[in-house]
Design an enzyme around this catalytic site. Structure first.
Site, PDB file in Angstrom:
ATOM      1  N   ASP A 157      97.658  76.527  -8.273  1.00  0.00           N
ATOM      2  CA  ASP A 157      98.494  75.665  -7.441  1.00  0.00           C
ATOM      3  C   ASP A 157      98.849  74.366  -8.135  1.00  0.00           C
ATOM      4  O   ASP A 157      98.136  73.888  -8.992  1.00  0.00           O
ATOM      5  CB  ASP A 157      97.750  75.247  -6.161  1.00  0.00           C
ATOM      6  CG  ASP A 157      97.636  76.367  -5.171  1.00  0.00           C
ATOM      7  OD1 ASP A 157      98.376  77.350  -5.322  1.00  0.00           O
ATOM      8  OD2 ASP A 157      96.803  76.250  -4.266  1.00  0.00           O
ATOM      9  N   GLU A 192      99.640  53.411  19.967  1.00  0.00           N
ATOM     10  CA  GLU A 192      99.708  52.389  18.911  1.00  0.00           C
ATOM     11  C   GLU A 192      98.502  52.455  17.989  1.00  0.00           C
ATOM     12  O   GLU A 192      98.512  51.883  16.907  1.00  0.00           O
ATOM     13  CB  GLU A 192      99.794  50.987  19.526  1.00  0.00           C
ATOM     14  CG  GLU A 192     101.010  50.768  20.408  1.00  0.00           C
ATOM     15  CD  GLU A 192     102.319  51.160  19.738  1.00  0.00           C
ATOM     16  OE1 GLU A 192     102.589  50.637  18.645  1.00  0.00           O
ATOM     17  OE2 GLU A 192     103.057  51.991  20.296  1.00  0.00           O
ATOM     18  N   ARG A 197      92.877  77.384   3.353  1.00  0.00           N
ATOM     19  CA  ARG A 197      93.374  78.269   2.300  1.00  0.00           C
ATOM     20  C   ARG A 197      92.492  78.226   1.049  1.00  0.00           C
ATOM     21  O   ARG A 197      92.587  79.102   0.193  1.00  0.00           O
ATOM     22  CB  ARG A 197      94.833  77.955   1.952  1.00  0.00           C
ATOM     23  CG  ARG A 197      95.061  76.600   1.358  1.00  0.00           C
ATOM     24  CD  ARG A 197      96.545  76.302   1.232  1.00  0.00           C
ATOM     25  NE  ARG A 197      97.212  77.126   0.215  1.00  0.00           N
ATOM     26  CZ  ARG A 197      97.071  76.964  -1.087  1.00  0.00           C
ATOM     27  NH1 ARG A 197      96.295  75.997  -1.563  1.00  0.00           N
ATOM     28  NH2 ARG A 197      97.704  77.753  -1.939  1.00  0.00           N
ATOM     29  N   PRO A 253      97.654  56.546  10.003  1.00  0.00           N
ATOM     30  CA  PRO A 253      98.357  55.969   8.847  1.00  0.00           C
ATOM     31  C   PRO A 253      97.561  54.857   8.158  1.00  0.00           C
ATOM     32  O   PRO A 253      97.932  54.432   7.065  1.00  0.00           O
ATOM     33  CB  PRO A 253      99.667  55.425   9.436  1.00  0.00           C
ATOM     34  CG  PRO A 253      99.588  55.579  10.907  1.00  0.00           C
ATOM     35  CD  PRO A 253      98.349  56.305  11.270  1.00  0.00           C
TER      36      PRO A 253
HETATM   37  C1  JF5 Z   1      98.771  58.008  14.421  1.00  0.00           C
HETATM   38  C2  JF5 Z   1      97.677  55.611  15.216  1.00  0.00           C
HETATM   39  C3  JF5 Z   1      97.395  57.883  14.528  1.00  0.00           C
HETATM   40  O1  JF5 Z   1     100.892  58.673  11.873  1.00  0.00           O
HETATM   41  C4  JF5 Z   1      99.881  59.278  11.646  1.00  0.00           C
HETATM   42  C5  JF5 Z   1      99.536  59.716  10.263  1.00  0.00           C
HETATM   43  C6  JF5 Z   1     100.311  59.488   9.117  1.00  0.00           C
HETATM   44  N1  JF5 Z   1      99.639  60.042   8.109  1.00  0.00           N
HETATM   45  N2  JF5 Z   1      98.546  60.561   8.557  1.00  0.00           N
HETATM   46  C7  JF5 Z   1      98.424  60.407   9.870  1.00  0.00           C
HETATM   47  O2  JF5 Z   1      98.996  59.636  12.649  1.00  0.00           O
HETATM   48  C8  JF5 Z   1      99.361  59.283  13.977  1.00  0.00           C
HETATM   49  C9  JF5 Z   1      99.607  56.927  14.672  1.00  0.00           C
HETATM   50  C10 JF5 Z   1      99.069  55.739  15.092  1.00  0.00           C
HETATM   51  C11 JF5 Z   1      96.844  56.683  14.934  1.00  0.00           C
END
Ligand code: JF5
Length: 261
Positions: free
Chosen positions: A169, A116, A154, A89
């Site tokens: 698309d 985390e 794709r 994220p």
């Molecule tokens: C993740 C630390 C990875 O939450 C996500 C994510 C959201 N959008 N793209 C990926 O990945 C999981 C959480 C915490 C690293």
């Protein structure tokens, strides 16, 4: 193209990658997709992939060393233009342009984070980029990596067959898609826009363009700023805004400043 996916939950991704367009592309030899279990690259008796964060605090952090070892093995297995992307994220937003860029690579390596977070040295020393699907948190990068694989595969030449063209698309033209309808002409009392039944292909093309512009203006006005718009498009947008001001059927709650530029 070769895609390597590194995860602590290989079974979570193997099913989805063995079905649909992605599986067909694998069978056609368009993509060589390999899933790696991060625990295979640990060296302790417990196969640990996480540890407590330096500095304290709740949760666990994914250890760097297993990722380093995984990447060393993967790098030895093939060569060519490569991007290593860490799903998290904290990443830059993944979008259709990123999918296009990935689809032109010889190799893509996707690293899935969990817990985390991932020891920052993975992002610093191993990943070329950190990418995010959006402003929400998943429990792991696996489902995000699946979305990246699908969006990328794709676009490989031959992957879609005659089921459709990627050029039409949503997003490829910078606008959201127009609404679609199929038989029957009336569903639970709800009809179809008459123009779609008229056989007038010029009028149908104009209706679809207008509805794509309307959807984009209503839902994603931010996209209009970078969309390729012709003079006719701008005229249509002004008409849609005027309709909205008169409280018409598609009354807008958001106004895009781009219209008046
Ligand atoms: C993740 C630390 C990875 O939450 C996500 C994510 C959201 N959008 N793209 C990926 O990945 C999981 C959480 C915490 C690293």
């Amino acid at each position: 193209m070769r895609i390597d996916l590194v995860t602590i939950f290989p079974r979570m991704v193997e099913g989805p990658l063995s079905d649909g367009i992605v599986q067909r592309a694998r069978e056609a030899g368009l993509v060589d997709l390999r899933v790696h279990d991060l625990r295979d690259f640990t060296d302790d008796r417990h196969r640990s992939v996480d540890d407590a964060p330096f500095g304290g605090g709740p949760g666990m952090v994914m250890k760097a060393e297993p990722f380093f070892r995984a990447l060393e093995t993967i790098a030895r297995e093939s060569a060519g233009a490569e991007v290593v992307a860490l799903l998290s994220p904290r990443g830059r937003p993944f979008d259709q342009a990123t999918a296009r860029r990935y689809s032109r690579l010889a190799r893509l390596v996707l690293l899935c984070g969990r817990y985390e977070g991932v020891d920052e040295r993975v992002a610093e020393a191993l990943a070329d980029e950190e990418v995010s699907l959006g402003d929400f948190v998943l429990t792991g990068g696996e489902t995000a990596a699946l979305a990246v694989v699908e969006a990328t595969v794709r676009l490989l030449p031959g992957a879609l067959g005659d089921e459709g063209s990627a050029e039409t698309d949503s997003f490829e033209g910078g606008l959201l898609d127009w609404p679609h309808y199929t038989r029957p002409a009336v569903v639970r009392g709800r009809g179809v826009p008459p123009v779609l039944l008229s056989g007038d292909h010029g009028e149908i093309r104009r209706w679809r363009r207008r509805e794509a512009l309307r959807a984009t203006l209503e839902r994603r006005p931010d996209l209009l700023a970078s969309a390729r718009l012709a003079a006719e498009d701008r005229a249509m947008l002004r008409e849609i805004e005027d309709e909205a001001r008169e409280g018409g059927p598609g009354a807008l709650d958001k106004k895009a400043a781009v219209l008046h530029k």
